[in-house]
Design a protein around this motif. Structure first.
Motif, short mmCIF file in Angstrom:
data_model
loop_
_atom_site.label_atom_id
_atom_site.label_comp_id
_atom_site.label_asym_id
_atom_site.label_seq_id
_atom_site.Cartn_x
_atom_site.Cartn_y
_atom_site.Cartn_z
N LEU A 140 0.92 -1.37 0.01
CA LEU A 140 0.13 -0.16 -0.19
C LEU A 140 0.83 1.19 0.15
CD1 LEU A 140 -2.68 -1.07 2.44
CD2 LEU A 140 -2.97 -0.28 0.13
N VAL A 141 1.99 1.44 0.64
CA VAL A 141 2.80 2.60 0.57
C VAL A 141 3.36 2.79 -0.69
CG1 VAL A 141 5.17 3.25 1.26
CG2 VAL A 141 3.76 2.01 3.04
N THR A 142 3.65 1.84 -1.51
CA THR A 142 3.92 2.17 -2.89
C THR A 142 2.87 2.03 -3.81
OG1 THR A 142 4.52 -0.25 -3.32
CG2 THR A 142 6.18 1.23 -2.67
N SER A 143 1.61 2.02 -3.59
CA SER A 143 0.46 1.79 -4.63
C SER A 143 -0.53 3.01 -4.23
CB SER A 143 -0.48 0.75 -4.23
OG SER A 143 -1.56 0.48 -5.02
N GLN A 144 -0.10 4.19 -4.98
CA GLN A 144 -1.09 5.28 -5.09
C GLN A 144 -1.16 6.25 -3.72
OE1 GLN A 144 -4.74 4.07 -6.78
NE2 GLN A 144 -3.71 3.72 -8.77
N PHE A 145 -0.32 5.95 -2.74
CA PHE A 145 -0.01 6.56 -1.82
C PHE A 145 0.36 8.03 -1.90
CE2 PHE A 145 0.92 7.00 3.03
CZ PHE A 145 -0.44 7.16 3.49
N THR A 146 -0.50 9.02 -1.49
CA THR A 146 0.24 10.47 -1.95
C THR A 146 -0.15 11.37 -0.63
OG1 THR A 146 -0.64 10.05 -3.88
CG2 THR A 146 -0.46 12.37 -3.30
N ASN A 196 -2.90 7.37 -10.05
CA ASN A 196 -1.70 8.00 -10.56
C ASN A 196 -1.46 7.37 -12.10
OD1 ASN A 196 -0.04 5.90 -9.98
ND2 ASN A 196 0.08 6.64 -7.89
N TYR A 197 -0.43 8.07 -12.67
CA TYR A 197 -0.03 7.55 -14.04
C TYR A 197 0.55 6.00 -13.86
CZ TYR A 197 4.45 9.00 -12.73
OH TYR A 197 5.49 9.49 -12.14
N MET A 198 1.20 5.56 -12.66
CA MET A 198 1.78 4.48 -12.66
C MET A 198 0.98 3.26 -12.69
SD MET A 198 4.85 5.92 -10.27
CE MET A 198 5.70 4.37 -10.49
N SER A 199 -0.38 3.21 -12.41
CA SER A 199 -1.14 2.04 -12.57
C SER A 199 -2.36 2.26 -13.15
CB SER A 199 -1.17 1.57 -11.19
OG SER A 199 -1.81 2.27 -10.34
N ALA A 200 -2.96 1.43 -13.71
CA ALA A 200 -4.39 1.25 -14.33
C ALA A 200 -5.41 1.88 -13.28
CB ALA A 200 -4.61 -0.08 -14.84
N PRO A 201 -6.47 2.80 -13.79
CA PRO A 201 -7.38 3.43 -12.82
C PRO A 201 -7.99 2.14 -11.80
CG PRO A 201 -7.47 4.35 -14.85
CD PRO A 201 -6.60 3.15 -15.08
N TYR A 241 -6.96 -0.58 -11.14
CA TYR A 241 -5.90 -1.54 -10.33
C TYR A 241 -5.89 -1.29 -8.73
CZ TYR A 241 -1.64 -3.45 -8.39
OH TYR A 241 -0.59 -4.15 -7.97
N PHE A 242 -6.02 -0.38 -8.10
CA PHE A 242 -6.11 -0.15 -6.74
C PHE A 242 -7.56 -0.63 -6.27
CE2 PHE A 242 -6.96 2.04 -2.82
CZ PHE A 242 -5.82 2.03 -2.32
#
Length: 93
Positions: free
Chosen positions: A37-43, A60-65, A67-68
């Motif tokens: 979770l720390v590296t998955s869209q945590f802002t 964010n641009y790093m994963s598909a909408p 995905y999270f």
């Protein structure tokens, strides 16, 4: 003595991030899930004006909408929290 900052604050960055993500999670959540979770869209958004900090799980641009939502939404109590600066206590709440 004032503790300052966030309840989960520590000067060890990895421990801090783990504690902070834990505030967003339903319990119990495995340590490996917290690390993901720390590296998955945590802002963490620091303010340009004012003193409130907005912390969230945002697309964010790093994963598909989707995905999270598909992989992590079942672990999360809420996707966003605003930590408001308490002047009297000199800490974020």
């Amino acid at each position: 003595m004032k503790t300052g900052y966030l309840k989960s604050y520590t000067n060890n960055f990895d421990v801090f991030m783990n504690n902070l993500v834990g505030e967003f999670c339903k319990t119990p959540v495995s340590q490996s899930t917290k690390e993901e979770l720390v590296t998955s869209q945590f802002t963490i958004e620091l303010p340009k004006t004012g003193k409130d900090i907005n912390i969230s799980f945002k697309d964010n641009y790093m994963s598909a909408p989707e995905y999270f939502e598909k992989n992590y939404s079942k672990f999360i109590k809420f996707k966003e929290k605003i930590y408001v600066w308490n002047i009297a206590k000199e800490q974020f709440e």
